[in-house]
Design a protein around this motif. Structure first.
Motif, PDB file in Angstrom:
ATOM      1  N   TRP A  18      -7.443 -17.208   3.910  1.00 44.82           N
ATOM      2  CA  TRP A  18      -6.727 -16.494   2.678  1.00 44.82           C
ATOM      3  C   TRP A  18      -5.399 -16.871   1.949  1.00 44.82           C
ATOM      4  O   TRP A  18      -5.026 -16.441   0.989  1.00 44.82           O
ATOM      5  CB  TRP A  18      -6.235 -14.767   3.919  1.00 44.82           C
ATOM      6  CG  TRP A  18      -4.988 -16.024   4.946  1.00 44.82           C
ATOM      7  CD1 TRP A  18      -5.214 -15.234   6.181  1.00 44.82           C
ATOM      8  CD2 TRP A  18      -3.800 -15.653   4.516  1.00 44.82           C
ATOM      9  NE1 TRP A  18      -4.661 -15.710   6.761  1.00 44.82           N
ATOM     10  CE2 TRP A  18      -3.257 -15.968   6.536  1.00 44.82           C
ATOM     11  CE3 TRP A  18      -2.706 -15.656   4.040  1.00 44.82           C
ATOM     12  CZ2 TRP A  18      -1.847 -16.082   5.926  1.00 44.82           C
ATOM     13  CZ3 TRP A  18      -1.663 -16.115   4.068  1.00 44.82           C
ATOM     14  CH2 TRP A  18      -0.970 -16.466   5.277  1.00 44.82           C
ATOM     15  N   LEU A  22      -4.856 -15.870  -1.809  1.00 44.02           N
ATOM     16  CA  LEU A  22      -3.920 -15.593  -3.083  1.00 44.02           C
ATOM     17  C   LEU A  22      -2.786 -16.285  -3.014  1.00 44.02           C
ATOM     18  O   LEU A  22      -2.642 -15.534  -3.764  1.00 44.02           O
ATOM     19  CB  LEU A  22      -2.778 -14.955  -1.104  1.00 44.02           C
ATOM     20  CG  LEU A  22      -1.129 -15.125  -0.955  1.00 44.02           C
ATOM     21  CD1 LEU A  22      -1.733 -13.546  -1.808  1.00 44.02           C
ATOM     22  CD2 LEU A  22      -0.719 -15.320  -0.341  1.00 44.02           C
ATOM     23  N   LEU A  28      -1.795 -10.788  -6.103  1.00 37.87           N
ATOM     24  CA  LEU A  28      -2.482  -9.170  -5.676  1.00 37.87           C
ATOM     25  C   LEU A  28      -3.688  -8.647  -7.534  1.00 37.87           C
ATOM     26  O   LEU A  28      -3.530  -7.574  -7.288  1.00 37.87           O
ATOM     27  CB  LEU A  28      -1.744  -8.370  -5.599  1.00 37.87           C
ATOM     28  CG  LEU A  28      -1.717  -9.342  -3.534  1.00 37.87           C
ATOM     29  CD1 LEU A  28      -1.144  -8.634  -2.037  1.00 37.87           C
ATOM     30  CD2 LEU A  28      -3.114 -10.080  -3.508  1.00 37.87           C
ATOM     31  N   SER A  34      -8.050 -10.692  -4.421  1.00 37.18           N
ATOM     32  CA  SER A  34      -7.029 -10.223  -3.417  1.00 37.18           C
ATOM     33  C   SER A  34      -8.222  -9.371  -2.352  1.00 37.18           C
ATOM     34  O   SER A  34      -7.375  -9.371  -1.290  1.00 37.18           O
ATOM     35  CB  SER A  34      -7.430  -9.079  -4.305  1.00 37.18           C
ATOM     36  OG  SER A  34      -6.005  -9.642  -5.071  1.00 37.18           O
ATOM     37  N   PHE A  37      -8.856 -12.691   0.171  1.00 41.86           N
ATOM     38  CA  PHE A  37      -7.253 -12.805   1.063  1.00 41.86           C
ATOM     39  C   PHE A  37      -7.080 -11.665   1.923  1.00 41.86           C
ATOM     40  O   PHE A  37      -7.087 -11.761   2.929  1.00 41.86           O
ATOM     41  CB  PHE A  37      -6.397 -12.271  -0.267  1.00 41.86           C
ATOM     42  CG  PHE A  37      -4.615 -11.887   0.788  1.00 41.86           C
ATOM     43  CD1 PHE A  37      -3.938 -12.853   0.653  1.00 41.86           C
ATOM     44  CD2 PHE A  37      -4.385 -10.870   0.355  1.00 41.86           C
ATOM     45  CE1 PHE A  37      -2.798 -12.519   1.880  1.00 41.86           C
ATOM     46  CE2 PHE A  37      -3.081 -10.684   1.090  1.00 41.86           C
ATOM     47  CZ  PHE A  37      -3.041 -10.939   1.892  1.00 41.86           C
TER      48      PHE A  37
END
Length: 137
Positions: A18, A22, A28, A34, A37
């Motif tokens: 993640w 990110l 995002l 995203s 993540f």
């Protein structure tokens, strides 16, 4: 290795996933990283929470962060996103050694808080090297 430790290490891998996603998501703004993540974050937190039922919170969190950070930096160097430097390797190795040390240190039961239940009613240490909690928490 016990199941709780296996879950903890898997959740640390998810932490590295993640964190990397990110960084790739550009705040995002890109949908695929995203989503990676969000899924990595969810799996990482679920695994950490489950492992903390059997591994003391301080140890579990330190291992989770340490392994996740070491994997994230290693991946960044391996993919060329971050420059290789001998000092980084030395310090990442230090994190890995510290994580192994935390696994090797024998776990002890938690000290009783003032006004808490008698010691025979508290949870006891289980075979995974952490505290087993009774049904009252």
């Amino acid at each position: 290795m016990t199941r709780a430790w296996t879950i903890l290490l898997a959740s640390a891998v998810c932490e590295a996933v993640w964190a990397t996603a990110l960084g790739e998501s550009d705040g995002l703004r890109h949908p695929v990283p995203s989503v990676v993540f969000a899924i990595g974050l969810l799996l990482s937190m679920l695994g950490l929470g489950r492992a903390m039922k059997h591994i003391p919170i301080g140890t579990a969190y330190a291992v989770w962060v340490g392994v996740g950070a070491a994997l994230t930096v290693t991946w960044s160097i391996a993919t060329g996103a971050e420059a290789f430097a001998p000092g980084k390797v030395v310090f990442i190795a230090g994190i890995v050694v510290a994580v192994i040390g935390l696994k090797l240190v024998p776990a002890t039961t938690r000290p009783a808080a003032r006004g808490s239940q008698p010691s025979e009613e508290r949870g006891t240490e289980d075979e995974s090297g952490g505290d087993r909690h009774d049904e009252r928490g």
